[in-house]
Write a protein that holds these residues in place. Structure first.
Motif, mmCIF file in Angstrom:
data_model
loop_
_atom_site.group_PDB
_atom_site.id
_atom_site.type_symbol
_atom_site.label_atom_id
_atom_site.label_comp_id
_atom_site.label_asym_id
_atom_site.label_seq_id
_atom_site.Cartn_x
_atom_site.Cartn_y
_atom_site.Cartn_z
ATOM 1 N N GLU A 83 -5.208 3.397 4.948
ATOM 2 C CA GLU A 83 -5.453 3.525 3.507
ATOM 3 C C GLU A 83 -6.439 4.639 3.204
ATOM 4 N N ARG A 84 -7.511 4.746 4.025
ATOM 5 C CA ARG A 84 -8.478 5.826 3.816
ATOM 6 C C ARG A 84 -7.820 7.188 3.990
ATOM 7 N N GLN A 92 -4.670 7.913 3.551
ATOM 8 C CA GLN A 92 -3.769 8.161 2.431
ATOM 9 C C GLN A 92 -4.546 8.565 1.181
ATOM 10 N N GLU A 93 -5.718 7.946 0.964
ATOM 11 C CA GLU A 93 -6.534 8.300 -0.187
ATOM 12 C C GLU A 93 -7.026 9.744 -0.083
ATOM 13 N N LYS A 94 -7.453 10.141 1.131
ATOM 14 C CA LYS A 94 -7.941 11.509 1.324
ATOM 15 C C LYS A 94 -6.815 12.522 1.165
ATOM 16 N N ALA A 95 -5.623 12.155 1.590
ATOM 17 C CA ALA A 95 -4.496 13.066 1.502
ATOM 18 C C ALA A 95 -3.941 13.139 0.083
ATOM 19 N N GLY A 96 -4.339 12.190 -0.756
ATOM 20 C CA GLY A 96 -3.853 12.177 -2.129
ATOM 21 C C GLY A 96 -2.533 11.458 -2.296
ATOM 22 N N ALA A 97 -2.081 10.761 -1.259
ATOM 23 C CA ALA A 97 -0.817 10.040 -1.339
ATOM 24 C C ALA A 97 -0.981 8.721 -2.088
ATOM 25 N N LYS A 98 -2.185 8.224 -2.166
ATOM 26 C CA LYS A 98 -2.446 6.959 -2.811
ATOM 27 C C LYS A 98 -3.594 7.152 -3.795
ATOM 28 N N PRO A 99 -3.513 6.582 -4.995
ATOM 29 C CA PRO A 99 -4.606 6.767 -5.956
ATOM 30 C C PRO A 99 -5.881 6.075 -5.488
ATOM 31 N N LEU A 100 -7.016 6.641 -5.866
ATOM 32 C CA LEU A 100 -8.311 6.050 -5.522
ATOM 33 C C LEU A 100 -8.513 4.768 -6.298
#
Length: 158
Positions: A146-147, A149-157
């Motif tokens: 999840e972290r 994906q968040e850094k890659a911008g694939a998942k919203p913060l």
């Protein structure tokens, strides 16, 4: 015709027959499940009980009556079921819980439950309030994923 096309046609025919058989078997199982659900709903009664313990355990280790164990199919006897040990009135009973609500059942708390025989179908708080669902801890791999994906911008913060 070549041998390859004949083999492929035979395989295709077998697959089509298997799909047709599975369709009718699934339809029959769905009807049987609907009938069982009607019986459960007809015999449902609301009781208040104190949940002592809950576990997933084998049917023969659960402490259920011998008649229940004898009526179950042989393949199901070795599978693990959600079992709830509860005090209903002066008696301590082992009950089978619905798999959908097993995680919502609180341990060492008094709840109102709808039971049908030895099967728990619904659980509410003591005063009719729905119980809060406990969130499971995420594994280290899931948290790291999840972290990332968040850094890659694939998942919203959050």
């Amino acid at each position: 015709m070549s041998k390859l096309t004949i083999v492929l046609l035979v395989i295709l025919a077998v697959l089509i027959i298997a799909l047709i058989v599975l369709y009718f078997v699934g339809k029959k199982a769905q009807k049987r499940q609907a009938e069982q659900q009607e019986q459960i709903d007809a015999n449902k009664q609301s009781v208040s009980m104190l949940v002592i313990d809950k576990k997933r355990m084998k049917l023969k280790d659960a402490g259920l009556p011998q008649a229940v164990i004898e009526q179950t199919p042989k393949l199901m006897r070795s599978s693990k079921l959600p079992i709830v040990k509860a005090k209903i009135g002066p008696q301590v009973l082992s009950l089978v819980c619905d798999a959908k609500i097993f995680d919502m059942v609180p341990v060492k708390k008094e709840v109102k439950a709808s039971i049908s025989g030895i099967y728990i179908t619904e659980v509410k708080g003591l005063h009719g309030k729905p119980l809060p669902v406990e969130k499971k801890k995420k594994s280290a791999f899931k948290r790291a994923l999840e972290r990332a994906q968040e850094k890659a911008g694939a998942k919203p913060l959050k």
